[in-house]
Enzyme design. Structure first.
Site, PDB file in Angstrom:
ATOM      1  CG  HIS A   1       9.433   0.193  -2.823  1.00  0.00           C
ATOM      2  ND1 HIS A   1      10.763   0.380  -2.550  1.00  0.00           N
ATOM      3  CD2 HIS A   1       8.987   1.361  -3.334  1.00  0.00           C
ATOM      4  CE1 HIS A   1      11.129   1.593  -2.893  1.00  0.00           C
ATOM      5  NE2 HIS A   1      10.056   2.227  -3.370  1.00  0.00           N
TER       6      HIS A   1
ATOM      7  CG  HIS B   1      -2.126   0.961  15.519  1.00  0.00           C
ATOM      8  ND1 HIS B   1      -3.120   1.224  16.423  1.00  0.00           N
ATOM      9  CD2 HIS B   1      -2.740   0.928  14.299  1.00  0.00           C
ATOM     10  CE1 HIS B   1      -4.285   1.345  15.794  1.00  0.00           C
ATOM     11  NE2 HIS B   1      -4.070   1.181  14.502  1.00  0.00           N
TER      12      HIS B   1
END
Length: 208
Positions: free
Chosen positions: A136, A145
């Site tokens: 979250h 990446h």
């Protein structure tokens, strides 16, 4: 014909994105790669450049592009120079789990088994790779990446172009600077400066 795509880069990563788009029910027109003799999966032909598509009638389809190249540096260059005037799509594997409260930018690819939890904000041209977990309130800037099986706990910020290695764990609230590299399997418990390389458990900055 459904939504149509052109993939820039016929690498192994390109094969993964092709698979994702096919499972999403999208149509893939071409790959663009400087090796025009490559054939990827279903006899999809590779064109050597965007210019090589000029004689092919694709205007009526209005295809989206995805840059199917793993290098963060190269994705940024292609997105901001070669394909700057084109429209980008996204690739999200059906077996990825994404909160409806998360945001994902154009050109981003989310691979099978990845999880993106509530209120996370994923930038443009990001790769969230196989079984990576973004918890979250994370902020992932453009061209990042997140490699396979990496885990980002809540409220982590990852700067532009950074690479989070396979199996790395980032403690909650950590800041990873732009273009930093977190080594595979690293456990990051302190902020990482811009451009730094860290590795180990706990992760320490590599010195030259």
């Amino acid at each position: 014909m459904g939504q149509a795509y052109i993939l820039y880069g016929a690498s192994g990563h390109g094969s993964v994105i092709l698979d994702i788009l096919e499972q999403e029910g999208k149509d893939i027109l071409f790959f663009i790669d400087d090796n025009p003799n490559l054939i990827i999966f279903d006899q999809l032909r590779v064109r050597p450049s965007v210019e090589a598509l000029a004689d092919i009638s694709i205007e009526s389809v209005s295809p989206n592009y995805i840059i199917s190249i793993g290098s963060n540096v190269i994705r940024k260059k292609i997105a901001e120079e070669t394909l700057a005037k084109y429209t980008f799509g996204m690739g999200v594997h059906p077996r990825a789990i994404i909160s409806p409260k998360a945001k994902i930018g154009e050109g981003t690819v989310v691979v099978a088994g990845a999880v993106i939890n509530a209120k996370s904000n994923i930038g443009k041209h990001v790769i969230i790779n196989t079984h990576a977990s973004v918890d979250h309130d994370c902020i992932i800037h453009d061209y990042v990446h997140i490699a396979p099986n990496a885990t980002l706990c809540g409220n982590v910020t990852v700067g532009e172009g950074a690479h989070i290695g396979a199996g790395a764990t980032i403690k909650q609230g950590i800041y990873i600077g732009a273009w930093a590299i977190v080594g595979a399997g690293a456990v990051v418990i302190k902020d990482v400066p811009e451009g730094a390389t860290v590795m180990g458990n706990p992760a320490k900055q590599k010195t030259i």
